[in-house]
Design a protein around this motif. Structure first.
Motif, PDB file in Angstrom:
ATOM      1  N   THR A  77      27.472  63.921 -19.260  1.00 53.31           N
ATOM      2  CA  THR A  77      26.678  62.749 -19.608  1.00 53.31           C
ATOM      3  C   THR A  77      27.323  61.504 -19.032  1.00 53.31           C
ATOM      4  N   MET A  78      26.606  60.811 -18.181  1.00 51.26           N
ATOM      5  CA  MET A  78      27.129  59.587 -17.590  1.00 51.26           C
ATOM      6  C   MET A  78      26.889  58.422 -18.545  1.00 51.26           C
ATOM      7  N   ALA A 125      20.890  65.373 -20.174  1.00 51.71           N
ATOM      8  CA  ALA A 125      22.156  64.724 -20.522  1.00 51.71           C
ATOM      9  C   ALA A 125      21.927  63.540 -21.449  1.00 51.71           C
ATOM     10  N   ASP A 126      20.844  62.781 -21.207  1.00 54.76           N
ATOM     11  CA  ASP A 126      20.530  61.645 -22.073  1.00 54.76           C
ATOM     12  C   ASP A 126      20.118  62.117 -23.463  1.00 54.76           C
ATOM     13  N   ALA A 127      19.387  63.221 -23.515  1.00 58.35           N
ATOM     14  CA  ALA A 127      18.998  63.782 -24.811  1.00 58.35           C
ATOM     15  C   ALA A 127      20.240  64.163 -25.612  1.00 58.35           C
ATOM     16  N   GLN A 128      21.207  64.772 -24.938  1.00 62.84           N
ATOM     17  CA  GLN A 128      22.470  65.127 -25.593  1.00 62.84           C
ATOM     18  C   GLN A 128      23.172  63.871 -26.109  1.00 62.84           C
ATOM     19  N   LEU A 129      23.148  62.819 -25.294  1.00 56.24           N
ATOM     20  CA  LEU A 129      23.783  61.561 -25.678  1.00 56.24           C
ATOM     21  C   LEU A 129      23.171  61.001 -26.956  1.00 56.24           C
ATOM     22  N   TYR A 130      21.840  60.909 -27.001  1.00 59.72           N
ATOM     23  CA  TYR A 130      21.211  60.269 -28.155  1.00 59.72           C
ATOM     24  C   TYR A 130      21.208  61.157 -29.389  1.00 59.72           C
ATOM     25  N   LYS A 165      33.657  65.211 -29.077  1.00 62.54           N
ATOM     26  CA  LYS A 165      33.349  66.633 -29.261  1.00 62.54           C
ATOM     27  C   LYS A 165      31.991  66.984 -28.668  1.00 62.54           C
ATOM     28  N   ARG A 166      31.030  66.086 -28.838  1.00 64.43           N
ATOM     29  CA  ARG A 166      29.661  66.374 -28.415  1.00 64.43           C
ATOM     30  C   ARG A 166      29.397  66.060 -26.946  1.00 64.43           C
ATOM     31  N   LEU A 167      30.165  65.118 -26.372  1.00 61.53           N
ATOM     32  CA  LEU A 167      29.838  64.600 -25.048  1.00 61.53           C
ATOM     33  C   LEU A 167      31.026  64.691 -24.097  1.00 61.53           C
ATOM     34  N   ASN A 168      30.720  64.719 -22.839  1.00 60.88           N
ATOM     35  CA  ASN A 168      31.749  64.738 -21.800  1.00 60.88           C
ATOM     36  C   ASN A 168      32.031  63.299 -21.368  1.00 60.88           C
ATOM     37  N   ILE A 169      32.695  62.543 -22.238  1.00 64.45           N
ATOM     38  CA  ILE A 169      32.948  61.127 -21.974  1.00 64.45           C
ATOM     39  C   ILE A 169      34.413  60.809 -22.229  1.00 64.45           C
ATOM     40  N   SER A 170      34.823  59.631 -21.783  1.00 63.98           N
ATOM     41  CA  SER A 170      36.205  59.199 -21.947  1.00 63.98           C
ATOM     42  C   SER A 170      36.416  58.574 -23.325  1.00 63.98           C
ATOM     43  N   GLU A 171      37.675  58.374 -23.675  1.00 61.58           N
ATOM     44  CA  GLU A 171      38.017  57.697 -24.933  1.00 61.58           C
ATOM     45  C   GLU A 171      37.424  56.285 -24.958  1.00 61.58           C
TER      46      GLU A 171
END
Length: 347
Positions: free
Chosen positions: A240-241, A284-289, A315-321
């Motif tokens: 997810t960007m 990916a946006d659906a996962q984000l929201y 835990k839910r997303l592939n994002i940075s701290e």
């Protein structure tokens, strides 16, 4: 001929005309324009030609609240679309809640907005009085067990210290800024970061869920739907960007059209549920929201800590701290707004 009834009638008509509001709006657009003008200090608009601030435009003062209430009441008498009616009803309900105590919303630099407009000594006096009012209301809020959370507190301290350190800040404001700075330095924020930590905060949060999701379900019912949805989605994390930004991620995604349609300054004058419904989300946006909604409930209903909220997003997303930190702040500042996607994702 008995003239008394005619004289009485004319007198009554005169009284009626005197008791009318200063301006009656003939359209939704006129009322919308009046709200945008009223909220100049809260949400400075591009290409604004404002050259000063009236007493009504000083956020959450009695004059401001009276003017805003009058506009809302006139809107309630108009023939509006369903989306417009829903937003007016939501804004009227919000008048019951403790927003008026927190007259400097932490997600906007009200003082900077004011100083970009005001350029004379007389108006600096108005700003000085408003800064005093900020402190007065925070003190009154404490008496009602209403306090800023630590994120809001830190943002306000930053705004005030930034103004004190700026050479562009008028010297007329030095004393009031110093007094407010000292007050904020000793201020003890509440422990909870969510709305549940405020008196009537749970009801306030429920009203936001009802509006943005366009449905009336309890937080636990929403959580059940989110859990079921996550279980039905692919088990692997989707990339997810999420761009690191100080702006609201939700607002940034939706407000690509400069056309102003709504009435709420905090959503950029956009009918957010309607815009979200018209936005096609990538997986990916659906996962984000989905993760945003889950964390929103955690923060504002279950009283999660900052660490719990960040860990859930990680835990839910592939994002940075850093991205997780920004998203958590969005959730704190804009309760319930991510649920604008609930009809698309959870029904």
């Amino acid at each position: 001929m008995n003239k008394t009834p005619i004289i009485s009638l004319l007198f009554c008509l005169l009284l009626a005309s005197c008791s009318k509001p200063a301006d009656l709006f003939s359209s939704y657009e006129e009322a919308q324009t009046a709200l945008i003008s009223l909220n100049t200090a809260l949400s400075a608009q591009k290409n604004s030609h404002a050259t000063g601030l009236s007493n009504e435009q000083l956020p959450f003062t009695d004059a401001y609240l009276a003017r805003r209430h009058d506009i809302y009441q006139q809107l309630m008498q108009m023939k509006l679309t369903v989306a417009q009616t829903n937003q007016v009803n939501y804004l009227v309900i919000a008048e019951r809640f403790p927003e008026r105590y927190f007259v400097w919303p932490a997600h906007t630099d009200v003082l900077s907005n004011m100083l970009s407009i005001v350029k004379n000594d007389a108006q600096y006096k108005n700003i000085e009085q408003w800064l005093i009012f900020v402190q007065t209301q925070l003190k009154a809020a404490e008496q009602s067990n209403l306090k800023l959370n630590k994120i809001e507190h830190n943002y306000l301290k930053h705004y005030v210290q930034q103004a004190i350190n700026s050479t562009d800040t008028p010297i007329e404001l030095n004393e009031s800024l110093s007094v407010l700075n000292n007050y904020l330095a000793q201020y003890k924020p509440r422990g909870s970061i969510g709305l549940s930590g405020l008196a009537n905060g749970s009801q306030w949060y429920q009203s936001k869920l009802n509006y943005f999701a366009n449905d009336v379900l309890s937080p636990l019912e929403w959580l059940s739907r989110i859990d079921s949805k996550f279980k039905s989605m692919q088990s692997q994390k989707q990339h997810t960007m999420v761009e690191a930004s100080n702006a609201s991620q939700l607002t940034k995604l939706l407000l690509t059209d400069s056309k102003i349609m709504g009435l709420d300054w905090s959503t950029g004058y956009t009918l957010l549920p309607q815009r979200a419904n018209a936005t096609q989300l990538e997986p990916a946006d659906a996962q984000l929201y989905m993760a945003m909604m889950e964390t929103d409930l955690g923060v504002h209903y279950h009283a999660w800590t900052l660490s719990q909220a960040r860990l859930n997003l990680l835990k839910r997303l592939n994002i940075s701290e850093e991205d997780a930190r920004i998203l958590v702040e969005d959730i704190i500042f804009y309760p319930g707004q991510s649920f604008s996607f609930a009809p698309q994702l959870l029904n």
